[in-house]
Design a protein around this motif. Structure first.
Motif, mmCIF file in Angstrom:
data_model
loop_
_atom_site.group_PDB
_atom_site.id
_atom_site.type_symbol
_atom_site.label_atom_id
_atom_site.label_comp_id
_atom_site.label_asym_id
_atom_site.label_seq_id
_atom_site.Cartn_x
_atom_site.Cartn_y
_atom_site.Cartn_z
ATOM 1 N N LEU A 58 0.824 -1.207 0.000
ATOM 2 C CA LEU A 58 0.000 0.000 0.000
ATOM 3 C C LEU A 58 0.858 1.256 0.000
ATOM 4 N N SER A 59 1.893 1.270 0.828
ATOM 5 C CA SER A 59 2.773 2.431 0.907
ATOM 6 C C SER A 59 3.482 2.667 -0.419
ATOM 7 N N GLY A 60 4.008 1.604 -1.025
ATOM 8 C CA GLY A 60 4.673 1.740 -2.312
ATOM 9 C C GLY A 60 3.740 2.257 -3.388
ATOM 10 N N PHE A 61 2.505 1.777 -3.376
ATOM 11 C CA PHE A 61 1.499 2.234 -4.340
ATOM 12 C C PHE A 61 1.201 3.721 -4.188
ATOM 13 N N LEU A 62 0.879 4.127 -2.980
ATOM 14 C CA LEU A 62 0.424 5.496 -2.761
ATOM 15 C C LEU A 62 1.551 6.508 -2.925
ATOM 16 N N LEU A 205 12.040 -3.834 0.419
ATOM 17 C CA LEU A 205 11.915 -2.713 -0.505
ATOM 18 C C LEU A 205 11.278 -3.160 -1.820
ATOM 19 N N ASN A 206 11.515 -4.415 -2.201
ATOM 20 C CA ASN A 206 10.927 -4.892 -3.452
ATOM 21 C C ASN A 206 9.415 -5.076 -3.328
ATOM 22 N N ILE A 207 8.924 -5.326 -2.113
ATOM 23 C CA ILE A 207 7.481 -5.417 -1.915
ATOM 24 C C ILE A 207 6.858 -4.039 -2.116
ATOM 25 N N MET A 208 7.546 -3.002 -1.668
ATOM 26 C CA MET A 208 7.073 -1.639 -1.911
ATOM 27 C C MET A 208 7.178 -1.296 -3.399
ATOM 28 N N ALA A 209 8.211 -1.822 -4.058
ATOM 29 C CA ALA A 209 8.349 -1.613 -5.505
ATOM 30 C C ALA A 209 7.210 -2.293 -6.261
#
Length: 362
Positions: A58-62, A205-209
């Motif tokens: 969610l954080s990476g998306f927004l 970090l890749n999950i946020m990516a």
């Protein structure tokens, strides 16, 4: 979305609510033994960790979507304003809970830990994930490891958005690079350097990516979204989340379980936030309320548990009462924190907004 209104994605508070409640419930089951109560054992399924992955996606998306909007609007990324927005949003209650924990430890309300000085230094410099990997973390603020990961993501991500042109290609390579490092460390150093393996396993970090890839698809209105929006795809993603909660998260290989499960979390986020025909809407007053204070819920819940353990020392207490008290008191504390601490800082944060966003419908 109208350009003269703050960017708002429906249902994201619902996502935050689900993730924060999962963390609290699963952590309560883990720590209920401190009350002298036998846990049910579902914490061992690992769903608390998967719930944190929901936050990462969610954080990476927004964050990425807002950076896209800023670059489209101004032609660049204002790093100073970006970092000030992150500081005013994240730092206040992060440092409040850190220093409150030190006070509670001094009065032995929270158990003292070995390597307290080293741990404190790491927390002060927002390296809670390093303390976690070195196994010198302070248990009552263990969840701060994920804040450390997010802060490290924020250090590099706006620079990537500013300089990249082929975003999707860059995001994919970034995702793969982090994943490869994790796998190599797991294969080569599991015995000799377990702390290094733990660091990279939690360095998601890749999950946020992955969330950033979703932002790219939405921002550019890519046709592949029509596949993501298909009913059977939605049902599959929600079904896997439900199975993960009731039984256990899907498991293939430990080092890549986050990556696999997070694909389905991204599908849920994209549908809830951007699909007008989403099968499940999370836009309601209860989820909006919990979602707004979810950061506080996540930050404070373990401290609430330890304070309750101190208060109920020597007093018999029921398993379900522990859950009820933990959840209700955490929500009250988070609400007070949001009202009297977070909102004043959010008002300051708003002054540095290049593209205005909102977590409530305007």
């Amino acid at each position: 979305m109208s350009s003269d209104k703050p960017i708002y994605f429906k249902g994201l508070n619902g996502i935050r609510a689900i993730a924060s409640l999962l963390v609290v419930i699963w952590h309560t089951d883990r720590f209920v033994s401190l009350f002298g109560v036998i846990p049910k054992g579902f914490y061992n399924t690992g769903m608390a960790s998967r719930a944190v992955d929901i936050f990462f996606v969610l954080s990476g998306f927004l964050i990425t979507y807002l950076l896209f909007a800023e670059k489209e609007k101004t032609g660049t990324i204002n790093f100073k304003k970006f970092y000030l927005r992150r500081v005013y949003r994240i730092w206040p209650i992060y440092y409040i809970i850190t220093f409150l924990t030190l006070i509670l430890m001094h009065f032995e309300i929270i158990p003292k830990v070995n390597y307290a000085l080293e741990s404190t230094v790491l927390y002060i410099f927002m390296l809670a994930n390093v303390a976690y990997a070195l196994k010198i973390a302070i248990t009552s603020i263990n969840p701060l490891w994920s804040i450390g990961v997010e802060e490290q993501f924020y250090l590099i991500w706006p620079h990537i958005i500013k300089r990249a042109s082929n975003y999707l290609k860059v995001f994919i390579w970034f995702y793969l690079a982090v994943l490869i490092v994790k796998i190599v460390c797991f294969k080569l150093f599991s015995v000799k350097m377990p702390s290094l393996v733990s660091f990279f396993y939690h360095w998601r970090l890749n999950i946020m990516a992955l969330g950033a890839m979703g932002a790219y698809l939405v921002f550019n209105k890519k046709k592949i979204l029509s596949l993501v929006y298909r009913k059977e795809i939605q049902l599959l993603a929600w079904g896997i989340l439900l199975y993960s909660c009731l039984v256990k998260p899907i498991h293939f290989y430990t080092i890549i379980d986050s990556e696999i499960n997070s694909i389905f979390y991204l599908i849920i986020i994209l549908n809830v936030a951007t699909n007008s025909k989403t099968l499940i809407s999370l836009e309601n007053k209860v989820f909006n309320f919990i979602g707004q204070i979810s950061y506080g819920i996540y930050i404070y819940h373990l401290t609430v548990i330890y304070v309750l353990v101190y208060l109920f020392k020597g007093v018999g207490i029921n398993y379900f009462l522990v859950h009820i008290l933990t959840l209700l008191i955490t929500i009250v504390v988070a609400k007070l924190s949001y009202r009297y601490i977070e909102i004043p800082f959010l008002k300051i944060k708003k002054k540095f907004a290049v593209v205005e966003s909102s977590n409530v419908k305007q």
